[in-house]
Write a protein that holds these residues in place. Structure first.
Motif, PDB file in Angstrom:
ATOM      1  N   ASN A 185       0.817  -1.216   0.000  1.00 57.77           N
ATOM      2  CA  ASN A 185       0.000   0.000   0.000  1.00 57.77           C
ATOM      3  C   ASN A 185       0.855   1.273   0.000  1.00 57.77           C
ATOM      4  OD1 ASN A 185      -2.170  -1.601  -0.093  1.00 57.77           O
ATOM      5  ND2 ASN A 185      -2.816  -1.312   2.030  1.00 57.77           N
ATOM      6  N   ASN A 186       2.103   1.150   0.430  1.00 57.25           N
ATOM      7  CA  ASN A 186       3.001   2.314   0.346  1.00 57.25           C
ATOM      8  C   ASN A 186       3.229   2.677  -1.133  1.00 57.25           C
ATOM      9  OD1 ASN A 186       6.251   3.330   0.649  1.00 57.25           O
ATOM     10  ND2 ASN A 186       4.790   4.070   2.175  1.00 57.25           N
ATOM     11  N   GLY A 187       3.458   1.676  -1.937  1.00 59.18           N
ATOM     12  CA  GLY A 187       3.601   1.904  -3.380  1.00 59.18           C
ATOM     13  C   GLY A 187       2.294   2.388  -3.984  1.00 59.18           C
ATOM     14  N   VAL A 243       7.286   6.787   5.474  1.00 61.25           N
ATOM     15  CA  VAL A 243       8.602   6.742   6.137  1.00 61.25           C
ATOM     16  C   VAL A 243       9.614   6.285   5.100  1.00 61.25           C
ATOM     17  CG1 VAL A 243       7.853   6.243   8.520  1.00 61.25           C
ATOM     18  CG2 VAL A 243       8.154   4.353   6.922  1.00 61.25           C
ATOM     19  N   PRO A 244      10.882   6.667   5.232  1.00 57.88           N
ATOM     20  CA  PRO A 244      11.873   6.150   4.288  1.00 57.88           C
ATOM     21  C   PRO A 244      11.937   4.622   4.376  1.00 57.88           C
ATOM     22  CG  PRO A 244      12.777   8.000   5.540  1.00 57.88           C
ATOM     23  CD  PRO A 244      11.468   7.642   6.183  1.00 57.88           C
ATOM     24  N   ALA A 245      12.086   3.965   3.233  1.00 60.95           N
ATOM     25  CA  ALA A 245      12.174   2.493   3.219  1.00 60.95           C
ATOM     26  C   ALA A 245      13.322   2.054   4.123  1.00 60.95           C
ATOM     27  CB  ALA A 245      12.417   2.023   1.785  1.00 60.95           C
ATOM     28  N   VAL A 264      10.244  10.066  -5.926  1.00 56.80           N
ATOM     29  CA  VAL A 264       9.374   9.752  -4.789  1.00 56.80           C
ATOM     30  C   VAL A 264       9.485   8.258  -4.502  1.00 56.80           C
ATOM     31  CG1 VAL A 264       7.029   9.866  -3.877  1.00 56.80           C
ATOM     32  CG2 VAL A 264       7.794  11.586  -5.537  1.00 56.80           C
ATOM     33  N   GLU A 265       9.906   7.943  -3.284  1.00 58.24           N
ATOM     34  CA  GLU A 265      10.155   6.544  -2.917  1.00 58.24           C
ATOM     35  C   GLU A 265       8.959   5.971  -2.167  1.00 58.24           C
ATOM     36  OE1 GLU A 265      10.410   3.853  -0.121  1.00 58.24           O
ATOM     37  OE2 GLU A 265      11.476   5.545   0.750  1.00 58.24           O
ATOM     38  N   GLY A 266       8.300   4.986  -2.799  1.00 58.83           N
ATOM     39  CA  GLY A 266       7.181   4.285  -2.152  1.00 58.83           C
ATOM     40  C   GLY A 266       7.462   2.791  -2.149  1.00 58.83           C
ATOM     41  N   LEU A 267       8.711   2.427  -1.809  1.00 58.65           N
ATOM     42  CA  LEU A 267       9.100   1.001  -1.880  1.00 58.65           C
ATOM     43  C   LEU A 267       8.496   0.216  -0.730  1.00 58.65           C
ATOM     44  CD1 LEU A 267      12.863   1.393  -2.875  1.00 58.65           C
ATOM     45  CD2 LEU A 267      10.907   0.885  -4.351  1.00 58.65           C
ATOM     46  N   VAL A 268       8.620   0.738   0.469  1.00 65.54           N
ATOM     47  CA  VAL A 268       8.040   0.083   1.636  1.00 65.54           C
ATOM     48  C   VAL A 268       7.848   1.142   2.729  1.00 65.54           C
ATOM     49  CG1 VAL A 268      10.375  -0.804   2.150  1.00 65.54           C
ATOM     50  CG2 VAL A 268       8.468  -1.683   3.436  1.00 65.54           C
ATOM     51  N   GLY A 269       6.738   1.022   3.451  1.00 69.84           N
ATOM     52  CA  GLY A 269       6.432   1.981   4.519  1.00 69.84           C
ATOM     53  C   GLY A 269       6.328   1.278   5.854  1.00 69.84           C
TER      54      GLY A 269
END
Ligand SMILES: NC(=O)C1=CN([C@@H]2O[C@H](COP(=O)(O)OP(=O)(O)OC[C@H]3O[C@@H](n4cnc5c(N)ncnc54)[C@H](O)[C@@H]3O)[C@@H](O)[C@H]2O)[C@@H](O)CC1
Ligand SMILES: [K+]
Length: 526
Positions: free
Chosen positions: A66-68, A169-171, A130-135
């Protein structure tokens, strides 16, 4: 301001849809929109369409959770607003979460450029990544494939100079503890959802979040976490709520009568710093009790507003005449100090503040059960082996380590949870002086300090804090309000000083600026 842990965020994620019939999708839509608003707040994204920016785009690197999916929502909105975007998927989309799948479908239908990471090699044209790899869904440490992607981002930003934004949050950051996994990237900005994540306020996490922006979820999640342990920031907003105007008729008799017990032949300065800070914080009458051998030296050096007397075998009379007794600054670590602390503990029924050597004299007062931490059984985490009356305790990490018989490193990794367990089990107000400092209350509420600066790392700062907290108690504030206000006023005063001088200002300088901070707090409410 509320602070959320990873567990709180997951609870909200689960409870809000059930309790209010509000689909998670709506929260996600608000989150994605919040991210878009934050981007607009920092860049003129429409310039990307002008000639000199031709071919440039906002790059979304999306994992399949869901972060992605939040990233996919944001990409969709930006696209509709005419901003060029490119979405790069990291991981196997077929294994993505249900919401990820539906967001991906919507993005594709809108004609958004979607490619897979292995095929992407166009970093030079990215203006923002924009980093949405993992939250908050991070499990264990970062996988090597994710570390490689983060490493690529790091190399490319050095080469092309784009900003990196983290979603939520940063991955690699643990949103509860602030611990980071190998490969975690220090981001320029983090847009976090609902409320500040605890891990972004604790080190080393605080170093990787960059500028943190809270995007609202637009749903009544606060009501849903009423029964959970609460965590708040210590900031200007809270301090303004707590500070009270003095009545026009206030005289020294109503502003409290405070006794500070401290000092030894090797440490004359500590009680002086605490006593002077108490005067500058508005205590009505301040008395120091010091060993007879140093009474004259202390009297000669301290400001005349502080009365000085000597420590005797029976301190009960001296204590009883006061409405708060603080003990510890500079007392030393002798057997006599242990006897003195024990006698104050047993005979003194005034509000008490225990600091420094008084805490050392107590020895171990409880036992941590590390197995309970592993199994998540918070109630079994800490058990009391020596009872302490209701009081304020102000240990730094070394002193706290001795009280609970655990190494400092372990405390740093389990910072908030162990402070909370300690305050609840002992029924005390704990001011844990670390970076950042915490205030933990008997009901389990924890406050995390958000201000202050590295210039405060000087001997004597803790003595000043003890003086400030004690002075607030003497003026009628509750133990908990005094602790929270004390931490704020202490750090804010240091921040005023660091504006001119990043370090090298003294604890005495901090004392001299307390009045200005109180003025700020009262003035802003007028
Ligand atoms: N809590 C809430 O109320 C809301 C949460 N939202 C978003 O949902 C996120 C949480 O979503 P999820 O629970 O789906 O989890 P995440 O998307 O944060 O993490 C799961 C993904 O990360 C991967 N992953 C997990 N551990 C990993 C590791 N060690 N190394 C590499 N990859 C790893 C998984 O394979 C999966 O693809 C939040 O961070 C936030 O961005 C938002 O949509 C708004 C609402
Ligand atoms: K992220």
């Amino acid at each position: 301001m509320h602070i959320l842990t990873r567990e709180d965020a997951q609870y909200i994620d689960h409870i809000v849809p059930t309790a209010f019939d509000i689909p998670l999708e709506l929260l996600m839509e608000n989150a994605g929109r919040g991210l878009v608003d934050a981007l607009w707040g920092n860049y003129n994204l429409l310039q990307l369409d002008e000639n000199n920016m031709q071919g440039r785009f906002v790059l979304f690197l999306c994992g399949c959770g869901n972060n992605g999916a939040d990233g996919l929502v944001a990409a969709r909105h930006l696209m509709e607003q005419g901003v060029p975007v490119r979405v790069v998927l990291c991981g196997n989309p077929d294994k993505g979460s249900t919401l990820f799948q539906s967001q991906l479908k919507r993005c594709k239908v809108m004609g958004c450029s979607v490619e897979v990471y292995d095929d992407f090699n166009d970093w030079s044209q990215a203006v923002v990544v924009v980093e949405g790899l993992v939250g908050t869904g991070l499990e264990g440490v970062l996988r090597s494939s994710t570390i490689e992607i983060l490493h690529d981002i790091d190399i490319m930003r050095t080469q092309y100079g784009f900003d990196v934004w983290a979603i939520d949050v940063p991955a690699g950051l643990d949103a509860t503890t602030g611990q980071i996994s190998e490969g975690t990237l220090a981001c320029d900005y983090t847009v976090t959802f609902g409320a500040m994540k605890q891990g972004l306020l604790l080190y080393p996490g605080k170093n990787v979040g960059g500028v943190c922006i809270v995007a609202p979820l637009g749903v009544p999640w606060q009501q849903m976490i009423e029964d959970r342990y609460k965590t708040f920031t210590i900031d200007n907003e809270l301090a303004e709520l707590l500070i009270e105007y003095r009545s026009d008729t206030a005289h020294k008799g109503v502003n409290g009568n405070l006794l500070i017990i401290g000092g030894s032949q090797d440490m004359v300065g500590a009680p002086i710093l605490a006593g002077e800070a108490a005067v500058h914080s508005g205590a009505g009458k301040t008395t120091l009790a010091v060993p007879e051998k140093i009474q004259k030296i202390v009297q000669d050096r301290i400001i005349p507003e502080v009365m000085v007397t000597s420590i005797t075998d029976d301190m009960s009379d001296l204590c009883h005449q006061r409405n708060v007794v603080a003990i510890g600054p500079g007392l030393g670590r002798t057997d006599e100090v242990k006897t003195l602390v024990q006698s104050v503990l047993t005979t003194c029924d005034n509000p008490l503040v225990f600091d420094a050597d008084a805490l050392y004299a107590m020895g171990h007062i409880g036992i941590v059960n590390t197995d309970a931490l592993m199994s998540g059984d918070f109630n079994e985490l800490y058990s009391v082996s020596k009872s302490i009356p209701l009081c304020v305790m102000t240990p730094h990490l070394g002193e706290f380590s001795r009280l609970i018989d655990m190494p400092v490193k372990w405390i740093e990794h389990n910072y908030v949870i162990v402070a909370r367990a300690f305050a609840m089990a002992h029924n005390v107000v704990l001011v844990l002086k670390g970076i950042p400092s915490l205030v933990a209350l008997p009901d389990g509420t924890v406050y995390i300090n958000t201000i202050g600066n590295s210039g405060m790392g000087t001997g004597g700062m803790g003595d000043v804090l003890t003086g400030i907290i004690s002075a607030f108690i003497s003026q009628g504030y509750s133990l908990q309000d005094s602790a929270v206000l004390g931490v704020y006023v202490h750090s804010r005063s240091a921040d005023l000083l660091s504006d001119n001088k990043p370090w090298g200002y003294t604890p005495s300088d901090v004392s001299l600026h307390i009045g200005q901070v109180i003025g700020e707090l009262l003035g802003e409410r007028k």
